[in-house]
Design a protein around this motif. Structure first.
Motif, PDB file in Angstrom:
ATOM      1  N   GLY A   1      31.662  37.374  60.067  1.00  0.00           N
ATOM      2  CA  GLY A   1      31.299  37.718  58.695  1.00  0.00           C
ATOM      3  C   GLY A   1      30.347  38.895  58.602  1.00  0.00           C
ATOM      4  O   GLY A   1      30.343  39.632  57.616  1.00  0.00           O
ATOM      5  N   SER A   2      29.544  39.094  59.638  1.00  0.00           N
ATOM      6  CA  SER A   2      28.573  40.203  59.656  1.00  0.00           C
ATOM      7  C   SER A   2      29.132  41.478  60.252  1.00  0.00           C
ATOM      8  O   SER A   2      28.570  42.548  60.055  1.00  0.00           O
ATOM      9  N   ASN A   3      30.191  41.354  61.028  1.00  0.00           N
ATOM     10  CA  ASN A   3      30.783  42.507  61.706  1.00  0.00           C
ATOM     11  C   ASN A   3      32.287  42.577  61.421  1.00  0.00           C
ATOM     12  O   ASN A   3      33.108  42.194  62.243  1.00  0.00           O
ATOM     13  N   PRO A   4      32.646  43.101  60.230  1.00  0.00           N
ATOM     14  CA  PRO A   4      34.074  43.205  59.908  1.00  0.00           C
ATOM     15  C   PRO A   4      34.781  44.198  60.826  1.00  0.00           C
ATOM     16  O   PRO A   4      34.154  45.064  61.433  1.00  0.00           O
ATOM     17  N   ALA A   5      36.095  44.054  60.924  1.00  0.00           N
ATOM     18  CA  ALA A   5      36.893  44.959  61.742  1.00  0.00           C
ATOM     19  C   ALA A   5      36.698  46.397  61.277  1.00  0.00           C
ATOM     20  O   ALA A   5      36.475  46.658  60.098  1.00  0.00           O
ATOM     21  N   GLY A   6      36.760  47.329  62.215  1.00  0.00           N
ATOM     22  CA  GLY A   6      36.607  48.741  61.894  1.00  0.00           C
ATOM     23  C   GLY A   6      36.070  49.487  63.090  1.00  0.00           C
ATOM     24  O   GLY A   6      35.920  48.936  64.174  1.00  0.00           O
TER      25      GLY A   6
END
Length: 146
Positions: free
Chosen positions: A128-133
């Motif tokens: 939740g804190s590190n979305p894909a990208g």
């Protein structure tokens, strides 16, 4: 034993732009953890981070150091830095280790280069804190020659 002639020639450092520090594809899982890239091109994880094989490579950063034989070079890396995500989120990068280990002695003629590899540890939060990208940032490297 021969030392370099005076005055000493300053070292030259070139970044291999085709091999930046890369952690490859992974998912942080429920609570996150870390991804480690070593100077021997291995990658490992801790916590709930799962390493994925999706065609994204992982590798240590590669630089080339050129100097007179006998030059002692000390490499100092910046402390941890924040990487910012293209879709939000951030991660903490701690650069290191370095190969050859610092300090090292240049042993090849000035016309040749010494390959320097820099690994790193990426601290990853929960999904939740590190979305894909794509996450990017910079760290500094200080070279001292003797």
């Amino acid at each position: 034993v021969d030392a370099q002639t005076l005055p000493p020639r300053p070292i030259q450092v070139t970044v291999n732009n085709s091999q930046p520090l890369a952690f490859g594809a992974f998912t942080p899982g429920a609570s996150g953890g870390s991804v480690i890239v070593n100077t021997n091109y291995t990658r490992s994880s801790a916590g709930t981070v799962v390493l994925l094989s999706l065609g994204y490579s992982s590798a240590p950063a590669m630089l080339y150091v050129k100097g007179n034989p006998g030059t002692v070079v000390t490499v100092t890396l910046s402390p941890s830095v924040t990487l910012t995500g293209s879709n939000g989120g951030s991660m903490i990068l701690t650069p290191g280790p370095v190969l050859p280990a610092s300090p090292f002695v240049i042993t090849v003629p000035f016309q040749q280069t010494t390959e320097l590899l820099i690994g790193g540890t990426l601290s990853v939060g929960p999904v939740g804190s590190n979305p894909a990208g794509n996450y990017s940032g910079t760290f500094s490297i200080t070279f001292n020659q003797q």
